[in-house]
Design an enzyme around this catalytic site. Structure first.
Site, short mmCIF file in Angstrom:
data_model
loop_
_atom_site.label_atom_id
_atom_site.label_comp_id
_atom_site.label_asym_id
_atom_site.label_seq_id
_atom_site.Cartn_x
_atom_site.Cartn_y
_atom_site.Cartn_z
N SER A 150 -16.96 -51.39 38.08
CA SER A 150 -17.76 -52.62 38.10
C SER A 150 -16.78 -53.73 38.45
CB SER A 150 -18.35 -52.88 36.71
OG SER A 150 -18.83 -54.21 36.62
N TYR A 171 -17.82 -52.30 27.41
CA TYR A 171 -18.13 -52.08 28.83
C TYR A 171 -16.95 -52.51 29.69
CZ TYR A 171 -20.82 -52.25 33.22
OH TYR A 171 -21.28 -52.05 34.50
N1 LIG Z 1 -26.59 -52.68 37.81
C1 LIG Z 1 -25.51 -53.42 37.85
O1 LIG Z 1 -25.59 -54.67 37.93
C2 LIG Z 1 -24.14 -52.78 37.84
C3 LIG Z 1 -23.03 -53.57 38.17
C4 LIG Z 1 -21.76 -52.99 38.18
C5 LIG Z 1 -21.62 -51.65 37.86
N2 LIG Z 1 -22.72 -50.91 37.53
C6 LIG Z 1 -22.51 -49.49 37.21
O2 LIG Z 1 -23.26 -48.68 38.09
C7 LIG Z 1 -23.55 -47.41 37.47
C8 LIG Z 1 -25.01 -47.06 37.67
O3 LIG Z 1 -25.83 -47.98 36.96
P1 LIG Z 1 -27.25 -48.50 37.52
O4 LIG Z 1 -27.07 -49.89 37.97
O5 LIG Z 1 -27.81 -47.51 38.48
O6 LIG Z 1 -28.11 -48.55 36.17
P2 LIG Z 1 -29.27 -47.60 35.62
O7 LIG Z 1 -29.43 -47.93 34.18
O8 LIG Z 1 -30.47 -47.72 36.49
O9 LIG Z 1 -28.71 -46.13 35.82
C9 LIG Z 1 -27.79 -45.52 34.94
C10 LIG Z 1 -28.15 -44.06 34.82
O10 LIG Z 1 -27.20 -43.41 33.97
C11 LIG Z 1 -27.92 -42.58 33.06
N3 LIG Z 1 -27.12 -42.39 31.84
C12 LIG Z 1 -26.79 -43.32 30.91
N4 LIG Z 1 -26.09 -42.76 29.91
C13 LIG Z 1 -25.95 -41.44 30.24
C14 LIG Z 1 -25.29 -40.34 29.61
N5 LIG Z 1 -24.68 -40.50 28.43
N6 LIG Z 1 -25.33 -39.15 30.22
C15 LIG Z 1 -25.96 -38.98 31.41
N7 LIG Z 1 -26.61 -39.98 32.04
C16 LIG Z 1 -26.60 -41.20 31.47
C17 LIG Z 1 -29.20 -43.36 32.80
O11 LIG Z 1 -30.23 -42.56 32.22
C18 LIG Z 1 -29.54 -43.89 34.18
O12 LIG Z 1 -30.29 -42.96 34.93
C19 LIG Z 1 -23.11 -47.59 36.01
O13 LIG Z 1 -21.84 -46.97 35.84
C20 LIG Z 1 -23.00 -49.09 35.85
O14 LIG Z 1 -22.11 -49.46 34.82
C21 LIG Z 1 -23.96 -51.45 37.53
#
Ligand SMILES: NC(=O)c1ccc[n+]([C@@H]2O[C@H](COP(=O)([O-])OP(=O)(O)OC[C@H]3O[C@@H](n4cnc5c(N)ncnc54)[C@H](O)[C@@H]3O)[C@@H](O)[C@H]2O)c1
Length: 287
Positions: A150, A171
């Site tokens: 991130s 986080y």
């Molecule tokens: N959305 C944002 O603004 C953002 C910004 C920077 C980084 N990220 C990172 O991107 C990645 C994807 O997130 P996203 O934006 O698609 O959000 P999201 O919540 O839509 O997707 C996250 C997925 O991970 C799964 N998950 C969570 N805990 C889990 C576990 N213990 N075991 C298996 N699966 C698990 C969830 O069920 C979900 O399907 C993450 O690592 C997040 O930290 C997101």
């Protein structure tokens, strides 16, 4: 021929959001997929995680593109479950060429406890290590490892926003550790020409961003901010002045890193952040 024709890719957190977008984009370019997701909620995480129906939708979208997908409900905090999912996937698909360790939670909230801190670290950092560990025995020389960090992984922890709480600190710590882990692992695996890279997104238009607790982080001055309240603050994190990128934007970078186009690219902290990092002028080195 697709850009990743015939490759098999293991993706964690593939039921929705960025993980699903990556599965679909990679499948469109000829890859088969091993997809895992928790498909349950985590108590300290103040917004719902994906469901089994979400994972089934990812399966349907990949199959519609004519590719194979092995989907398993598994927790990235559980190394044995990940190993089983990967072993079954490789048995069915016959190979493994890449892992995208990107499942994550963001348990923000001023009233969270130390458990939120630990859950963030355990899912967002340990989960990456477990995914890589499950994949490594199957990865040939020349394979690709991608981990999602991130922008929070490349900038100092935000300690002055009470809306973030202990989960926000966890986080931030986890994502900074992902960045360091990728850096170190790239050197360890270099003799096998296995490349290891991190993707660091800015805000992405997924359920993680579109949650009440995230709105509070952007508008800590309001008790119960709505999306409309928070939206004008989103662009503050980018240099381009846009509020967020789409999951498909992240999938394009992941596609490049999984494809042979990036065969000599390793140890990179790839920001997909619309110039958010350079705008912040952070004090930390970029590795
Ligand atoms: N959305 C944002 O603004 C953002 C910004 C920077 C980084 N990220 C990172 O991107 C990645 C994807 O997130 P996203 O934006 O698609 O959000 P999201 O919540 O839509 O997707 C996250 C997925 O991970 C799964 N998950 C969570 N805990 C889990 C576990 N213990 N075991 C298996 N699966 C698990 C969830 O069920 C979900 O399907 C993450 O690592 C997040 O930290 C997101």
């Amino acid at each position: 021929m697709g850009r990743v024709q015939g490759k098999a890719v293991f993706i964690t957190g593939a039921a929705r959001g960025q993980g699903r977008a990556q599965a679909v984009r990679l499948a469109a370019e000829g890859a088969d997929i091993i997809a895992v997701d928790l498909c349950e909620n985590i108590a300290t995480n103040g917004y719902p995680l994906a469901t089994e129906e979400d994972l089934a939708e990812t399966v349907a979208k990949v199959e519609k593109l004519g590719r194979r997908i092995v989907a398993r409900k598994a927790d990235v905090r559980d190394p044995a479950a990940l190993r089983a999912a990967v072993t079954e996937g490789v048995a069915e698909l016959g190979r493994l060429d890449a892992v995208v360790a990107q499942a994550g939670i963001c348990p923000l909230g001023p009233d969270r406890t130390a458990q939120a801190f630990l859950d963030a670290v355990t899912v967002d950092f340990n989960g990456v290590v477990h995914a890589v560990d499950a994949a490594l025995p199957h990865l040939p020389d020349g394979a690709s490892i991608v981990a999602t960090g991130s922008l929070a992984g490349l900038t100092p922890a935000t300690t002055d926003n009470p809306a973030n709480g202990p989960g926000g600190l966890g986080y931030s710590l986890a994502k900074r550790q992902v960045a360091a882990f990728v850096h170190d692992l790239a050197t360890v695996l270099a003799p096998r020409q296995i490349r290891v890279n991190a993707v660091h997104p800015t805000n992405v238009n997924t359920d993680m961003l579109n949650s009440d607790l995230m709105y509070r982080t952007f508008r800590p001055d309001l008790e119960h901010p709505s999306r409309e309240d928070a939206l004008p603050s989103f662009p503050a994190t980018t240099g381009f002045g846009i509020p967020y990128v789409e999951p498909e934007d992240i999938a394009e970078t992941v596609l490049f890193l999984v494809s042979d186009e990036s065969r000599y690219v390793s140890g990179m902290q790839m920001r997909v952040d619309a110039a958010g990092y350079v705008k912040r002028r952070p004090q930390l080195p970029t590795f």
